[in-house]
Design a protein around this motif. Structure first.
Motif, PDB file in Angstrom:
ATOM      1  N   ASN A 188      -5.257  35.697  44.117  1.00 28.02           N
ATOM      2  CA  ASN A 188      -6.717  35.580  44.085  1.00 28.02           C
ATOM      3  C   ASN A 188      -7.180  34.197  44.549  1.00 28.02           C
ATOM      4  OD1 ASN A 188      -6.933  38.171  43.167  1.00 28.02           O
ATOM      5  ND2 ASN A 188      -6.933  37.589  41.003  1.00 28.02           N
ATOM      6  N   LEU A 189      -6.454  33.154  44.094  1.00 24.92           N
ATOM      7  CA  LEU A 189      -6.825  31.792  44.503  1.00 24.92           C
ATOM      8  C   LEU A 189      -6.677  31.629  46.020  1.00 24.92           C
ATOM      9  CD1 LEU A 189      -5.260  29.568  41.710  1.00 24.92           C
ATOM     10  CD2 LEU A 189      -7.680  29.702  42.323  1.00 24.92           C
ATOM     11  N   ALA A 190      -5.577  32.207  46.552  1.00 16.18           N
ATOM     12  CA  ALA A 190      -5.354  32.118  47.997  1.00 16.18           C
ATOM     13  C   ALA A 190      -6.517  32.767  48.739  1.00 16.18           C
ATOM     14  CB  ALA A 190      -4.040  32.783  48.360  1.00 16.18           C
ATOM     15  N   VAL A 191      -6.953  33.913  48.249  1.00 18.12           N
ATOM     16  CA  VAL A 191      -8.031  34.637  48.920  1.00 18.12           C
ATOM     17  C   VAL A 191      -9.329  33.821  48.864  1.00 18.12           C
ATOM     18  CG1 VAL A 191      -9.479  36.694  48.774  1.00 18.12           C
ATOM     19  CG2 VAL A 191      -7.023  36.902  48.562  1.00 18.12           C
ATOM     20  N   THR A 192      -9.612  33.215  47.712  1.00 17.22           N
ATOM     21  CA  THR A 192     -10.854  32.430  47.616  1.00 17.22           C
ATOM     22  C   THR A 192     -10.806  31.187  48.502  1.00 17.22           C
ATOM     23  OG1 THR A 192      -9.957  31.320  45.692  1.00 17.22           O
ATOM     24  CG2 THR A 192     -11.471  33.164  45.293  1.00 17.22           C
ATOM     25  N   TRP A 244       2.865  39.318  53.297  1.00 16.38           N
ATOM     26  CA  TRP A 244       2.982  38.625  54.581  1.00 16.38           C
ATOM     27  C   TRP A 244       1.889  37.571  54.655  1.00 16.38           C
ATOM     28  CZ3 TRP A 244       7.083  39.124  57.556  1.00 16.38           C
ATOM     29  CH2 TRP A 244       7.816  40.305  57.518  1.00 16.38           C
ATOM     30  N   ILE A 245       2.198  36.445  55.295  1.00 18.60           N
ATOM     31  CA  ILE A 245       1.229  35.364  55.410  1.00 18.60           C
ATOM     32  C   ILE A 245       1.405  34.696  56.770  1.00 18.60           C
ATOM     33  CG2 ILE A 245       2.808  33.731  54.254  1.00 18.60           C
ATOM     34  CD1 ILE A 245       0.390  32.377  53.043  1.00 18.60           C
ATOM     35  N   ASP A 246       0.335  34.124  57.246  1.00 16.35           N
ATOM     36  CA  ASP A 246       0.389  33.407  58.522  1.00 16.35           C
ATOM     37  C   ASP A 246       1.252  32.145  58.350  1.00 16.35           C
ATOM     38  OD1 ASP A 246      -1.615  33.542  61.099  1.00 16.35           O
ATOM     39  OD2 ASP A 246      -0.796  31.526  60.719  1.00 16.35           O
ATOM     40  N   PRO A 247       2.148  31.821  59.281  1.00 14.71           N
ATOM     41  CA  PRO A 247       3.007  30.636  59.105  1.00 14.71           C
ATOM     42  C   PRO A 247       2.199  29.354  58.878  1.00 14.71           C
ATOM     43  CG  PRO A 247       3.725  31.904  61.003  1.00 14.71           C
ATOM     44  CD  PRO A 247       2.456  32.528  60.538  1.00 14.71           C
ATOM     45  N   GLY A 248       1.024  29.260  59.520  1.00 15.37           N
ATOM     46  CA  GLY A 248       0.204  28.051  59.393  1.00 15.37           C
ATOM     47  C   GLY A 248      -0.393  27.893  58.004  1.00 15.37           C
ATOM     48  N   ASP A 249      -0.487  28.988  57.259  1.00 13.40           N
ATOM     49  CA  ASP A 249      -1.114  28.938  55.938  1.00 13.40           C
ATOM     50  C   ASP A 249      -0.118  28.661  54.818  1.00 13.40           C
ATOM     51  OD1 ASP A 249      -3.648  29.415  56.870  1.00 13.40           O
ATOM     52  OD2 ASP A 249      -3.452  31.596  56.744  1.00 13.40           O
ATOM     53  N   PHE A 250       1.172  28.677  55.182  1.00 15.39           N
ATOM     54  CA  PHE A 250       2.185  28.600  54.127  1.00 15.39           C
ATOM     55  C   PHE A 250       2.078  27.296  53.324  1.00 15.39           C
ATOM     56  CE2 PHE A 250       6.501  27.662  52.590  1.00 15.39           C
ATOM     57  CZ  PHE A 250       6.651  28.753  51.761  1.00 15.39           C
ATOM     58  N   PRO A 263      -0.473  23.635  46.701  1.00 18.41           N
ATOM     59  CA  PRO A 263      -1.283  23.274  45.531  1.00 18.41           C
ATOM     60  C   PRO A 263      -1.531  24.460  44.591  1.00 18.41           C
ATOM     61  CG  PRO A 263      -2.576  23.123  47.570  1.00 18.41           C
ATOM     62  CD  PRO A 263      -1.155  23.305  47.957  1.00 18.41           C
ATOM     63  N   LEU A 264      -1.618  25.649  45.164  1.00 16.74           N
ATOM     64  CA  LEU A 264      -1.873  26.822  44.322  1.00 16.74           C
ATOM     65  C   LEU A 264      -0.656  27.135  43.468  1.00 16.74           C
ATOM     66  CD1 LEU A 264      -3.543  29.170  46.989  1.00 16.74           C
ATOM     67  CD2 LEU A 264      -4.566  27.340  45.638  1.00 16.74           C
ATOM     68  N   VAL A 265       0.520  26.889  44.033  1.00 22.08           N
ATOM     69  CA  VAL A 265       1.756  27.116  43.295  1.00 22.08           C
ATOM     70  C   VAL A 265       1.801  26.190  42.080  1.00 22.08           C
ATOM     71  CG1 VAL A 265       4.264  26.808  43.439  1.00 22.08           C
ATOM     72  CG2 VAL A 265       3.062  27.980  45.270  1.00 22.08           C
TER      73      VAL A 265
END
Lengths: 91, 394
Positions: B24-28, B46-52, B57-59
């Motif tokens: 949810n945090l990633a989406v916001t 699945w996630i875009d490599p640039g967003d990894f 910080p969310l982790v």
């Protein structure tokens, strides 16, 4: 008063009252707009929150096909959709 | 199944008690995730490599852990590919080599030669500098074609076509040409025993008339002095085909099992690549052998012809087969007909056939006789006596 405005002006309630709009295509795809994120994701159920409650999808092979701030798209064999408004949950 | 992203994508696994919160945090924060699945205690997406890196910080915030399961997509493949420098260099060199090698003629073949041996045409082409390994941009195909036409009297037209590294010499040869240069005067003589049916004399003196029986070698149209005889003589010729089929036969049928022995050779030297003589015991009792040779010209500027020789040994099983009289006759007749036809030259017509099939000595014997209307004239240089006679006559 707030709930009467959409009726008086004939405006869509989901926009004005921030209610979820749930679209189900057959039993294998559902889209939830105006959501508040995933509340719980388990093997056979997926719970998605909205402003005043939660919607629970039950079934098999449930996958979140995509998730963005506007919409969650759920895919899989959807067997039941349960709406749980906050008031009911509180009881 | 969603199409793969061009920029690549990463499959991540999120574990921890608050996986959903991390999603949810990633989406916001505007980090898109897709194909989210639950796998026991973990969530996979699945996630875009640039967003990894934005997930870090969310982790920390949620206390979850994230690790990469899989990377896929063209971008990853591309990056990995360029990390192997020697492979890139090898590929570039290989491409350059292919481009360089395609600047040469490697295969020369002759098409359309029916009367002239293709080897003669190739020989003349070789003398004119056209050999496998020739630099293709040095070749003047039009000029070469005219030279070949001039040097080979048996052809009327030569065309050269280049396709890739293959040069085709297309030839139209002179009909009825027997291989004598145009300055040698010739008679037209009978090629075989025949009864003359039609004569068209273009030059020379007719020596026979229609309806006459001639033997092989008889002069049909006589040349005169330095003038060659020319014309068409058609006659009736008997062709016979015979065949014999035994009623009790041993029939050989391939079993499908085979072994192939391979040799590579150049300049008279041969090297076994297959099992060669290493095999202690030859695997088949009955077999047939087929030899297949492939050649390639390798090297520059003097190419070496490399031969790859394959010997196919095909196992045969032999069993006795008894034919009935009718079957044997049918097979014998078909074979005799085929043999009779195989002796007939081009542009001939079969006027009548006679067949006889008999059973004798446990075998069917068939004979097919055909009366064929065909060209019977062939060119032969005028004999010296002929010249003498003509000289006396003058």
């Amino acid at each position: 008063m707030r709930e009467a405005i959409p009726d008086i002006f004939d405006l869509p309630k989901d926009v004005l009252l921030d209610l979820p709009r749930i679209t189900i295509v057959g039993g294998h795809r559902a889209a939830v707009e105006n959501h508040r994120g995933i509340v719980r994701y388990q093997q056979h159920s997926l719970t998605i929150g909205y402003s005043s409650g939660r919607v629970i999808f039950e079934g098999d092979d449930l996958t979140v096909h995509s998730i963005s701030s506007e919409e969650v798209v759920v895919e899989g064999r959807i067997e039941a959709v349960v709406l749980q408004p906050d008031e009911v949950q509180d009881e | 199944m969603r199409p793969q992203r061009f920029g690549g994508e990463i499959r991540i696994e999120i574990t921890g008690p608050r996986c959903e919160q991390l999603v949810n945090l990633a989406v916001t924060r505007g980090i898109p995730l897709w194909d989210l699945t639950r796998e026991n205690d973990a969530l996979r997406a699945w996630i875009d490599p640039g967003d990894f890196s934005s997930l870090r910080p969310l982790v920390r915030e949620t206390g979850c852990s994230v690790h990469i399961l899989q990377r896929r997509g063209f971008a990853f493949w591309w990056r990995q590919f360029f990390r192997r420098r020697s492979m890139v260099i090898g590929l570039v060199l290989c491409l350059l080599l292919v481009v360089f090698m395609s600047c040469f003629v490697w295969v020369i073949e002759v098409e359309g030669a029916e009367e002239v041996e293709p080897e003669i045409i190739l020989q003349v082409a070789r003398e004119e500098g056209l050999v496998p390994g020739s630099w293709r941009h040095d070749l003047d195909l039009t000029d070469l074609a005219r030279t070949l036409e001039r040097r080979i009297p048996a052809v009327t037209w030569v065309g050269l076509h280049m396709q890739g590294v293959r040069l085709t010499i297309e030839v139209v040869d002179k009909a009825g040409y027997r291989g004598y240069p145009s300055d040698v005067p010739v008679d037209i003589v009978a090629a075989e025993d025949a009864t003359i049916e039609e004569m068209y004399v273009l030059a020379g003196i007719p020596a026979v008339t229609e309806g006459m029986a001639v033997s092989a070698g008889d002069v049909l149209i006589r040349g005169k002095g330095s003038v060659s005889a020319s014309g068409t003589v058609r006659g009736l010729v008997r062709h016979t085909g015979r065949a014999e089929v035994q009623l009790n036969q041993k029939v050989m049928v391939p079993t499908g099992r085979k072994v192939v022995d391979v040799f590579i050779g150049a300049n008279g030297l041969q090297l076994p690549l297959g099992w060669g003589n290493k095999l202690e015991e030859f695997p088949f009792e009955h077999y047939r052998v087929r030899r297949e040779v492939r050649t390639a010209a390798i090297g520059w500027p003097e190419p070496v012809t490399v031969e790859i020789e394959r010997w196919h040994y095909e196992e045969l099983s032999i069993y006795a087969r008894d034919f009935t009289g009718g079957e044997a006759k049918q097979i014998a007749l078909a074979e005799a007909t085929r043999r009779m036809h195989s002796g007939i030259p081009r542009h001939a017509s079969v006027l009548e056939t006679e067949t006889s099939v008999t059973l004798r000595d446990n075998a069917a014997v068939a004979e097919v006789q055909g009366v064929i209307l065909q060209d019977v004239g062939v060119e032969r240089p005028i004999e010296l006596e002929d010249d003498g006679e003509e000289a006396n006559g003058e």
